[in-house]
Design a protein around this motif. Sequence first.
Motif, PDB file in Angstrom:
ATOM      1  N   SER A  34      10.362   3.517  -6.661  1.00 28.74           N
ATOM      2  CA  SER A  34       9.012   3.711  -7.186  1.00 28.74           C
ATOM      3  C   SER A  34       8.189   4.608  -6.262  1.00 28.74           C
ATOM      4  CB  SER A  34       8.313   2.361  -7.371  1.00 28.74           C
ATOM      5  OG  SER A  34       8.234   1.691  -6.129  1.00 28.74           O
ATOM      6  N   ALA A  35       8.656   4.807  -5.037  1.00 29.20           N
ATOM      7  CA  ALA A  35       7.952   5.659  -4.063  1.00 29.20           C
ATOM      8  C   ALA A  35       8.419   7.111  -4.206  1.00 29.20           C
ATOM      9  CB  ALA A  35       8.191   5.159  -2.646  1.00 29.20           C
ATOM     10  N   GLN A  36       7.487   7.991  -4.490  1.00 24.43           N
ATOM     11  CA  GLN A  36       7.819   9.403  -4.698  1.00 24.43           C
ATOM     12  C   GLN A  36       8.502  10.017  -3.480  1.00 24.43           C
ATOM     13  OE1 GLN A  36       7.311  11.247  -7.669  1.00 24.43           O
ATOM     14  NE2 GLN A  36       8.683  12.645  -6.612  1.00 24.43           N
ATOM     15  N   TRP A  37       8.027   9.713  -2.263  1.00 25.03           N
ATOM     16  CA  TRP A  37       8.618  10.315  -1.063  1.00 25.03           C
ATOM     17  C   TRP A  37      10.078   9.889  -0.901  1.00 25.03           C
ATOM     18  CZ3 TRP A  37      10.795   8.089   3.202  1.00 25.03           C
ATOM     19  CH2 TRP A  37      10.588   6.717   3.396  1.00 25.03           C
ATOM     20  N   VAL A  38      10.411   8.652  -1.295  1.00 22.42           N
ATOM     21  CA  VAL A  38      11.801   8.182  -1.213  1.00 22.42           C
ATOM     22  C   VAL A  38      12.648   8.939  -2.233  1.00 22.42           C
ATOM     23  CG1 VAL A  38      13.364   6.215  -1.576  1.00 22.42           C
ATOM     24  CG2 VAL A  38      11.228   5.904  -0.299  1.00 22.42           C
TER      25      VAL A  38
END
Length: 153
Positions: free
Chosen positions: A13-17
């Motif tokens: 859910s984390a864009q950076w991941v």
Amino acid sequence: MADLLEGEYVESSAQWVRDQVALYERTGGKEGWHLLDREDWPIVVITSKGAKSGKLRKNPVMRVEHEGKYLAVASKGGAPENPVWYANFLANPVVQLQDGPEPRLYKAREISGREYDEWWERAVAVYEPYAEYKPRAEAAGRTIPMFVLEPLD
């Protein structure tokens, strides 16, 4: 080579991941191999199977390697709770780790005692902020769990 983990992959859910995993995998680790813009903070990508869903999850974690074994530090920045992947490792200890172009299977084993202390030193040597995370986690009543990943093949 051992069979790689199979199943449906669900992006973080984390864009950076999502961005870091995609870049790392697309380039075989030639790009996206470090955290932020710090080339002295190398990462690997670990794929685990969800404890509840059984779906595959991918996470960049700091690259702490010693004699062919790797360490996964469930620090979550010193937060009061463990990262979600901690439960995944407990329920499904066979994980895939990619350090460069070729992923391999490993078995994750939670560590404690003297082994924990030795690996903790290695972890802090690679990523100094772990030293700041530890007192935060302890203040919240949590010891940061760590897993040694040993190759299956």
